[in-house]
Motif scaffolding. Structure first.
Motif, short mmCIF file in Angstrom:
data_model
loop_
_atom_site.label_atom_id
_atom_site.label_comp_id
_atom_site.label_asym_id
_atom_site.label_seq_id
_atom_site.Cartn_x
_atom_site.Cartn_y
_atom_site.Cartn_z
N ARG A 8 0.86 -1.18 0.00
CA ARG A 8 0.00 0.00 0.00
C ARG A 8 0.90 1.23 0.00
NH1 ARG A 8 -2.73 -3.59 -0.78
NH2 ARG A 8 -4.82 -4.11 -0.01
N PHE A 9 0.41 2.32 -0.56
CA PHE A 9 1.18 3.56 -0.64
C PHE A 9 0.87 4.42 0.58
CE2 PHE A 9 2.41 7.56 -2.93
CZ PHE A 9 3.70 7.16 -3.23
N LYS A 10 1.85 4.62 1.45
CA LYS A 10 1.65 5.41 2.67
C LYS A 10 2.79 6.40 2.84
CE LYS A 10 -0.81 1.73 5.17
NZ LYS A 10 -0.82 0.86 6.38
N ASP A 11 2.43 7.66 3.05
CA ASP A 11 3.43 8.72 3.29
C ASP A 11 4.52 8.74 2.23
OD1 ASP A 11 2.07 9.38 5.65
OD2 ASP A 11 3.20 7.90 6.80
N GLY A 12 4.10 8.54 0.98
CA GLY A 12 5.05 8.62 -0.13
C GLY A 12 5.87 7.37 -0.36
N ASN A 13 5.59 6.29 0.35
CA ASN A 13 6.37 5.05 0.21
C ASN A 13 5.46 3.83 0.06
OD1 ASN A 13 9.11 6.19 0.68
ND2 ASN A 13 8.27 6.65 2.70
N LEU A 14 5.97 2.82 -0.64
CA LEU A 14 5.27 1.54 -0.71
C LEU A 14 5.58 0.74 0.55
CD1 LEU A 14 5.81 0.49 -4.44
CD2 LEU A 14 3.63 1.01 -3.34
N VAL A 15 4.53 0.38 1.28
CA VAL A 15 4.68 -0.33 2.56
C VAL A 15 4.14 -1.75 2.40
CG1 VAL A 15 4.04 -0.34 4.99
CG2 VAL A 15 4.47 1.84 3.82
N VAL A 16 4.88 -2.73 2.90
CA VAL A 16 4.50 -4.14 2.79
C VAL A 16 3.32 -4.45 3.69
CG1 VAL A 16 5.25 -6.53 3.18
CG2 VAL A 16 6.82 -4.87 2.14
N ILE A 17 2.34 -5.18 3.14
CA ILE A 17 1.21 -5.73 3.91
C ILE A 17 1.52 -7.21 4.12
CG2 ILE A 17 -1.28 -6.05 4.01
CD1 ILE A 17 -0.36 -3.12 3.89
N PRO A 18 1.91 -7.62 5.34
CA PRO A 18 2.45 -8.98 5.56
C PRO A 18 1.57 -10.11 5.05
CG PRO A 18 2.79 -7.60 7.49
CD PRO A 18 1.92 -6.81 6.57
N GLU A 19 0.26 -10.07 5.35
CA GLU A 19 -0.59 -11.19 4.95
C GLU A 19 -0.70 -11.29 3.42
OE1 GLU A 19 -3.25 -7.71 6.28
OE2 GLU A 19 -1.40 -8.72 6.90
N GLU A 20 -0.67 -10.16 2.73
CA GLU A 20 -0.71 -10.19 1.27
C GLU A 20 0.65 -10.58 0.69
OE1 GLU A 20 -2.28 -6.64 -0.43
OE2 GLU A 20 -4.17 -6.75 0.66
N ALA A 21 1.72 -10.16 1.35
CA ALA A 21 3.07 -10.53 0.90
C ALA A 21 3.24 -12.05 0.91
CB ALA A 21 4.11 -9.86 1.78
N ALA A 22 2.62 -12.71 1.89
CA ALA A 22 2.69 -14.18 1.96
C ALA A 22 2.03 -14.82 0.74
CB ALA A 22 2.03 -14.66 3.24
N ILE A 23 0.94 -14.21 0.25
CA ILE A 23 0.26 -14.72 -0.94
C ILE A 23 1.15 -14.56 -2.17
CG2 ILE A 23 -1.75 -14.42 -2.45
CD1 ILE A 23 -3.25 -13.38 0.05
N VAL A 24 1.83 -13.40 -2.27
CA VAL A 24 2.73 -13.17 -3.40
C VAL A 24 3.85 -14.20 -3.40
CG1 VAL A 24 4.37 -11.54 -4.41
CG2 VAL A 24 2.20 -10.70 -3.49
N ARG A 25 4.44 -14.45 -2.24
CA ARG A 25 5.52 -15.44 -2.16
C ARG A 25 5.02 -16.83 -2.55
NH1 ARG A 25 6.31 -12.63 2.89
NH2 ARG A 25 7.95 -11.05 2.65
N GLN A 26 3.79 -17.16 -2.14
CA GLN A 26 3.20 -18.45 -2.49
C GLN A 26 3.06 -18.57 -4.01
OE1 GLN A 26 -0.61 -19.65 -0.57
NE2 GLN A 26 -1.33 -20.04 -2.66
N ILE A 27 2.64 -17.50 -4.68
CA ILE A 27 2.47 -17.52 -6.13
C ILE A 27 3.81 -17.80 -6.82
CG2 ILE A 27 1.95 -16.07 -8.14
CD1 ILE A 27 -0.21 -14.70 -6.39
N PHE A 28 4.87 -17.12 -6.39
CA PHE A 28 6.19 -17.33 -7.00
C PHE A 28 6.69 -18.75 -6.73
CE2 PHE A 28 6.14 -12.84 -7.63
CZ PHE A 28 7.10 -12.56 -8.59
#
Length: 441
Positions: free
Chosen positions: A176-196
């Motif tokens: 998500r974009f917060k305060d000018g930076n892309l910030v990791v959302i842990p539960e969604e990051a786990a889904i991305v890693r699973q896809i790879f």
């Protein structure tokens, strides 16, 4: 002696005017301040203040640009006008009605031919008045130029962000974009890693999409998972902590359709811009595997470029929204063509409960709707915008003139659908079976 008798004119019969109100908000921000409920209340009061007016309906498109004619409620209103349900269309201003000069004038002229007036509140102007079209032309040109200017300003803001190494859209699965930076959302990051991980283990893109669906995982854009959505994740450099900006661009402010940037615009590479979810080694391994599988598919397919099939790009699934594709069933025996949703073919009815449609039936129904004896691709592209498959045994045609036509179809019985070649093949199979039976006796 000359006598003159005056016969008084009959009083004009007061006729109830059937009124439609059209409203459009071009963004979610506008929608927050001008809700559909507020608009509805305003137009109900506005129409009720005229004793000879009757409100037919309020048509409202939210979050859709006035530069395009593809607005569902706008099209519904035009269809009701063609069906003789409306005498007068009331709208706030010319810019709410349309920001495209051609669309505005063509629509106004069609309504005028139907005897329907349009009243624009802000300009206090009726389209059916003698000087209405001239004024509308000038105002529409101004509105279109205003839309062009707004588009240029937006493009400039995006360009400045890219030059500063900032992404324009800050929401994607895992970030998500917060305060000018892309910030990791842990539960969604786990889904991305699973896809790879799943892809490198040998799973295909459609298989991964089906797995996520069965796990109850929803994409961040709210649409259904598909092979293409998985591929977008697998090829997105942002997951390595790096950015590639302006990979696509919009060449025409009217259509607002994006196209791949193949050098027409500058491309910006930003290294180490945010926290990575996927390490560079794994990302590179996935790109190598994608290329290897693509090469294998290419070597197994025909080398010649095939022409588009008759309905290519025109049929859309009413369940998942994807474009239907052309397929052949038992091609070696019967050469039978069908059209089907790719989600159904790739992931089954659990994911998309749509229905295959035989091409011969599709051709027959389209001829009926268009009232033509012969059907070719040029005729389809000229007369049809889209064919929606909203449910089983139903078709919905959105024609080029904005008309919507519903049609029903049914599968033919076996006696109707079998060709002479199919019957002959069945006969030969029966004869062969009987011959083998006599030998065994």
């Amino acid at each position: 002696m000359l006598q003159i008798e005056e016969i008084p004119a009959k009083p004009k019969e007061q006729k109830t005017i059937r009124v439609a109100a059209y409203a459009r908000v071009s963004s979610e921000k506008d929608a927050a301040f001008h809700s559909l409920e507020a608009q509805t209340e305003y137009y109900r009061n506005y129409v009720s203040a005229h004793s000879d007016w009757e409100l037919v309906s309020i048509y409202s498109d939210n979050g859709i640009s006035g530069t395009t004619i593809h607005r569902p409620e706008f099209q519904r209103m035009l269809q009701d006008c063609r069906d003789g349900k409306i005498d007068l269309v009331v709208t706030k201003s010319v810019t709410r009605f349309a920001r495209n000069t051609v669309i505005l004038l063509e629509t106004i002229r069609e309504l005028k031919r139907l005897g329907i007036d349009c009243y624009f509140e802000k300009e206090d102007m009726h389209s059916i008045s003698p000087d209405g079209e001239l004024l509308l032309t000038l105002l529409a040109m101004y509105a279109e130029e205003e839309a062009r200017s707004a588009s240029e300003n937006q493009r400039w803001r995006i360009q400045k962000k890219f030059q500063n190494g900032e992404p324009w859209v800050g929401k994607m699965l895992g970030y998500r974009f917060k305060d000018g930076n892309l910030v990791v959302i842990p539960e969604e990051a786990a889904i991305v890693r699973q896809i790879f991980t799943d892809y490198l283990s040998g799973m295909g893109q459609h298989t991964i999409a089906k797995k996520l669906f069965l796990q109850g995982v929803r994409p961040d854009n709210g649409n259904a998972w598909s092979g293409s959505s998985i591929r977008r994740i697998l090829t997105n450099e942002a997951y390595t902590g790096n950015l590639v900006l302006q990979k696509t661009f919009c060449p025409d402010f009217r259509t607002k359709r994006s196209q791949i940037n193949r050098g027409e615009r500058a491309i910006y590479h930003v290294s180490n811009s945010h926290e990575a979810i996927i390490d560079q080694e794994s990302f590179d391994a996935v790109q190598t595997e994608l290329q290897a599988r693509a090469t294998l598919r290419s070597s197994n397919s025909a080398k010649t470029i095939k022409p588009y099939h008759l309905f290519h790009g025109l049929i859309y699934c009413g369940y998942c929204g994807r474009s239907y594709g052309h397929h052949r069933t038992n091609a070696k025996k019967y050469d039978k063509s069908v059209w089907a949703c790719p989600t159904l073919y790739a992931m089954g009815k659990d994911i998309c409960p749509s229905q295959r449609i035989p091409e011969d039936i599709l051709i027959e129904k389209t001829k009926e709707v268009l009232a033509v004896d012969e059907l070719d691709r040029d005729t389809l592209l000229t007369k049809v915008q889209q064919i929606i498959v909203p449910a089983h045994n139903r078709l919905q045609y959105l024609l080029a003139d904005g008309t919507v036509v519903d049609a029903e179809w049914r599968h033919r019985s076996r006696s109707e659908s079998w060709t002479e070649e199919m019957r002959e093949a069945a006969r030969q199979k029966t004869i062969e079976r009987q011959r083998k039976g006599r030998k065994n006796e």
